[in-house]
Design a protein around this motif. Sequence first.
Motif, mmCIF file in Angstrom:
data_model
loop_
_atom_site.group_PDB
_atom_site.id
_atom_site.type_symbol
_atom_site.label_atom_id
_atom_site.label_comp_id
_atom_site.label_asym_id
_atom_site.label_seq_id
_atom_site.Cartn_x
_atom_site.Cartn_y
_atom_site.Cartn_z
ATOM 1 N N ASP A 139 -28.824 10.997 75.928
ATOM 2 C CA ASP A 139 -29.679 9.908 76.405
ATOM 3 C C ASP A 139 -29.669 8.692 75.496
ATOM 4 N N ARG A 140 -29.014 8.790 74.349
ATOM 5 C CA ARG A 140 -28.917 7.619 73.462
ATOM 6 C C ARG A 140 -27.856 6.624 73.934
ATOM 7 N N PHE A 141 -26.930 7.059 74.761
ATOM 8 C CA PHE A 141 -25.764 6.235 75.103
ATOM 9 C C PHE A 141 -25.827 5.759 76.550
ATOM 10 N N GLU A 142 -25.540 4.494 76.743
ATOM 11 C CA GLU A 142 -25.483 3.963 78.106
ATOM 12 C C GLU A 142 -24.161 4.291 78.771
ATOM 13 N N ALA A 143 -23.135 4.589 77.981
ATOM 14 C CA ALA A 143 -21.825 4.913 78.540
ATOM 15 C C ALA A 143 -21.064 5.785 77.557
ATOM 16 N N VAL A 144 -20.317 6.751 78.099
ATOM 17 C CA VAL A 144 -19.362 7.539 77.320
ATOM 18 C C VAL A 144 -17.999 7.265 77.939
#
Length: 228
Positions: A139-144
Amino acid sequence: MTAALAATALCVFDAYGTLFDFNSAVARHRAAIGPKADALADLWRAKQIQYTWLRNSMGAYDPFWQVTGEALDHCLAAHGISDAGVREKLMRAYLALDPFPEVPAMLDRLKRAGKRLAILSNGDPGMLDPMVKASGLADRFEAVLSVDDALIFKPDARVYRLVEQRCGVKPDKVCFLSSNCWDAHGAAHFGFVTVWVNRARAPDDGLPGKTVAEINDLSQLPSLLGVS
């Protein structure tokens, strides 16, 4: 903080070796591997990266999961390890690598400060998604972002271009972080504002592309970005 870093709109992290400790796969199964564990870990990573570069030169892309398995097969043979169970354990462990100890708190500090965060990795989605989920950090990342969308590995410019295509941020507003010196230089040559996370305290490779800073681990990143 440099003027270039002050303009950061998005922090983009390499995954393997930067956020996640690839050596944790071998460490988890050290007893099954035996005294050659450390040598195996070092050779596995070296061959894994070497194979991506060779595949780029050959125009022969395959997902990083396959490349990782091919590299491991070479290393097991080189060290005389024929137990198929060891291979299975190591490959499975690669789907749940441990984040480096400072990573969760560092990401939380940046998120609280309103920073946008993403991952850009050689890994394919079938590897990255379970690893990021298992870490509890998804949930920390807007995109992987995966090179699988470009069908070529780093440091090809088509990989770094995925960031603007998916996140809408121009290269000069991206702070890119990698523990791989060649990746840091490749990203800087592309146009990212790049910080080398020199975990190994290694000498610089001196490749094209100038990094703006060098840190020993990611605990130093918030201060570098002016985040309290």
